[in-house]
Motif scaffolding. Structure first.
Motif, PDB file in Angstrom:
ATOM      1  N   UNK A  61      86.846  69.190  33.239  1.00 57.15           N
ATOM      2  CA  UNK A  61      85.673  68.636  32.559  1.00 57.15           C
ATOM      3  C   UNK A  61      86.097  68.000  31.231  1.00 57.15           C
ATOM      4  N   UNK A  62      85.195  67.319  30.586  1.00 59.19           N
ATOM      5  CA  UNK A  62      85.501  66.595  29.352  1.00 59.19           C
ATOM      6  C   UNK A  62      85.981  67.494  28.221  1.00 59.19           C
ATOM      7  N   UNK A  63      85.386  68.668  28.079  1.00 59.25           N
ATOM      8  CA  UNK A  63      85.795  69.585  27.019  1.00 59.25           C
ATOM      9  C   UNK A  63      87.217  70.090  27.263  1.00 59.25           C
ATOM     10  N   UNK A  64      87.517  70.424  28.508  1.00 63.35           N
ATOM     11  CA  UNK A  64      88.874  70.851  28.837  1.00 63.35           C
ATOM     12  C   UNK A  64      89.877  69.717  28.604  1.00 63.35           C
ATOM     13  N   UNK A  65      89.494  68.489  28.949  1.00 61.52           N
ATOM     14  CA  UNK A  65      90.377  67.336  28.728  1.00 61.52           C
ATOM     15  C   UNK A  65      90.708  67.201  27.246  1.00 61.52           C
ATOM     16  N   UNK A  66      89.706  67.350  26.393  1.00 65.19           N
ATOM     17  CA  UNK A  66      89.915  67.248  24.944  1.00 65.19           C
ATOM     18  C   UNK A  66      90.841  68.365  24.445  1.00 65.19           C
ATOM     19  N   UNK A  67      90.578  69.597  24.882  1.00 64.70           N
ATOM     20  CA  UNK A  67      91.407  70.731  24.459  1.00 64.70           C
ATOM     21  C   UNK A  67      92.835  70.602  24.971  1.00 64.70           C
ATOM     22  N   UNK A  68      92.986  70.207  26.234  1.00 66.00           N
ATOM     23  CA  UNK A  68      94.325  70.064  26.802  1.00 66.00           C
ATOM     24  C   UNK A  68      95.103  68.940  26.125  1.00 66.00           C
ATOM     25  N   UNK A  69      94.431  67.859  25.787  1.00 63.24           N
ATOM     26  CA  UNK A  69      95.110  66.770  25.068  1.00 63.24           C
ATOM     27  C   UNK A  69      95.666  67.273  23.742  1.00 63.24           C
ATOM     28  N   UNK A  70      94.887  68.083  23.029  1.00 63.82           N
ATOM     29  CA  UNK A  70      95.360  68.653  21.760  1.00 63.82           C
ATOM     30  C   UNK A  70      96.596  69.530  21.985  1.00 63.82           C
ATOM     31  N   UNK A  71      96.538  70.388  22.990  1.00 61.85           N
ATOM     32  CA  UNK A  71      97.664  71.287  23.267  1.00 61.85           C
ATOM     33  C   UNK A  71      98.900  70.524  23.744  1.00 61.85           C
ATOM     34  N   UNK A  72      98.698  69.582  24.666  1.00 59.75           N
ATOM     35  CA  UNK A  72      99.834  68.847  25.226  1.00 59.75           C
ATOM     36  C   UNK A  72     100.510  67.939  24.209  1.00 59.75           C
ATOM     37  N   UNK A  73      99.740  67.418  23.267  1.00 60.29           N
ATOM     38  CA  UNK A  73     100.325  66.501  22.280  1.00 60.29           C
ATOM     39  C   UNK A  73     101.139  67.227  21.216  1.00 60.29           C
ATOM     40  N   UNK A  74     100.992  68.544  21.110  1.00 66.41           N
ATOM     41  CA  UNK A  74     101.729  69.288  20.082  1.00 66.41           C
ATOM     42  C   UNK A  74     102.749  70.269  20.644  1.00 66.41           C
ATOM     43  N   UNK A  75     102.673  70.594  21.914  1.00 65.28           N
ATOM     44  CA  UNK A  75     103.584  71.590  22.510  1.00 65.28           C
ATOM     45  C   UNK A  75     104.943  70.963  22.794  1.00 65.28           C
ATOM     46  N   UNK A  76     105.987  71.705  22.495  1.00 69.34           N
ATOM     47  CA  UNK A  76     107.344  71.242  22.792  1.00 69.34           C
ATOM     48  C   UNK A  76     107.798  71.668  24.179  1.00 69.34           C
ATOM     49  N   UNK A  77     107.180  72.692  24.719  1.00 64.67           N
ATOM     50  CA  UNK A  77     107.624  73.269  25.977  1.00 64.67           C
ATOM     51  C   UNK A  77     106.398  73.704  26.771  1.00 64.67           C
ATOM     52  N   UNK A  78     106.182  73.080  27.935  1.00 63.27           N
ATOM     53  CA  UNK A  78     105.032  73.420  28.777  1.00 63.27           C
ATOM     54  C   UNK A  78     105.532  73.619  30.202  1.00 63.27           C
ATOM     55  N   UNK A  79     105.068  74.690  30.837  1.00 59.77           N
ATOM     56  CA  UNK A  79     105.408  74.976  32.228  1.00 59.77           C
ATOM     57  C   UNK A  79     104.120  75.103  33.032  1.00 59.77           C
ATOM     58  N   UNK A  80     104.239  74.908  34.340  1.00 55.28           N
ATOM     59  CA  UNK A  80     103.096  75.003  35.240  1.00 55.28           C
ATOM     60  C   UNK A  80     103.477  75.900  36.408  1.00 55.28           C
ATOM     61  N   UNK A  81     102.679  76.942  36.636  1.00 55.59           N
ATOM     62  CA  UNK A  81     102.865  77.817  37.777  1.00 55.59           C
ATOM     63  C   UNK A  81     102.106  77.197  38.948  1.00 55.59           C
ATOM     64  N   UNK A  82     102.844  76.676  39.921  1.00 47.29           N
ATOM     65  CA  UNK A  82     102.264  75.926  41.030  1.00 47.29           C
ATOM     66  C   UNK A  82     101.317  76.792  41.859  1.00 47.29           C
ATOM     67  N   UNK A  83     101.721  78.006  42.165  1.00 47.30           N
ATOM     68  CA  UNK A  83     100.904  78.873  43.020  1.00 47.30           C
ATOM     69  C   UNK A  83      99.609  79.319  42.368  1.00 47.30           C
ATOM     70  N   UNK A  84      99.672  79.652  41.090  1.00 48.89           N
ATOM     71  CA  UNK A  84      98.480  80.144  40.380  1.00 48.89           C
ATOM     72  C   UNK A  84      97.729  79.024  39.675  1.00 48.89           C
ATOM     73  N   UNK A  85      98.329  77.813  39.604  1.00 49.23           N
ATOM     74  CA  UNK A  85      97.737  76.641  38.927  1.00 49.23           C
ATOM     75  C   UNK A  85      97.438  76.969  37.461  1.00 49.23           C
ATOM     76  N   UNK A  86      98.472  77.453  36.768  1.00 51.74           N
ATOM     77  CA  UNK A  86      98.352  77.874  35.371  1.00 51.74           C
ATOM     78  C   UNK A  86      99.299  77.051  34.508  1.00 51.74           C
ATOM     79  N   UNK A  87      98.766  76.441  33.447  1.00 53.57           N
ATOM     80  CA  UNK A  87      99.597  75.776  32.432  1.00 53.57           C
ATOM     81  C   UNK A  87      99.974  76.807  31.390  1.00 53.57           C
ATOM     82  N   UNK A  88     101.255  76.835  31.016  1.00 56.15           N
ATOM     83  CA  UNK A  88     101.752  77.785  30.025  1.00 56.15           C
ATOM     84  C   UNK A  88     102.400  76.989  28.904  1.00 56.15           C
ATOM     85  N   UNK A  89     101.965  77.254  27.669  1.00 51.57           N
ATOM     86  CA  UNK A  89     102.389  76.473  26.515  1.00 51.57           C
ATOM     87  C   UNK A  89     103.371  77.246  25.663  1.00 51.57           C
ATOM     88  N   UNK A  90     104.569  76.658  25.491  1.00 53.46           N
ATOM     89  CA  UNK A  90     105.563  77.235  24.590  1.00 53.46           C
ATOM     90  C   UNK A  90     106.237  78.460  25.155  1.00 53.46           C
TER      91      UNK A  90
END
Length: 97
Positions: A61-90
């Motif tokens: 949704x739009x609110x999640x897009x805004x929050x994720x943009x903030x996190x993704x633009x500042x994080x140096x290290x991001x991983x994604x758990x494919x099975x659980x569909x989880x973004x992990x920051x730092x």
């Protein structure tokens, strides 16, 4: 094998792209798709993982897009758990405060 050596962990073979569950985010792209007239649109977030070895598209949704943009633009290290569909920051080393 000597009694002093630890047992060897058996790894299921063959190891394939599908068996790798956690991947590093290389690139991302937000998209917005217009809805029917008078209706809201749909946000998607495309994740390019491990330099293109895997891709994932999330509908958000739009609110999640805004929050994720903030996190993704500042994080140096991001991983994604494919099975659980989880973004992990730092990451942090064990024992760090």
């Amino acid at each position: 094998m000597s009694d002093n050596q630890p047992p060897v962990t058996r790894v299921e073979q063959p190891l394939t792209d599908d068996s790798i569950r956690v991947r590093q985010l290389s690139h991302y792209q937000f998209s917005w798709v217009a809805g029917e007239p008078g209706a809201g649109g749909t946000w998607t977030l495309q994740l390019v993982l491990d330099q293109g070895a895997w891709e994932e598209v999330l509908t958000i949704n739009g609110e999640d897009a805004d929050n994720l943009q903030d996190l993704l633009s500042t994080a140096n290290d991001v991983h994604f758990d494919v099975g659980r569909r989880v973004l992990m920051f730092g990451t942090a080393p064990v024992g760090s405060a």
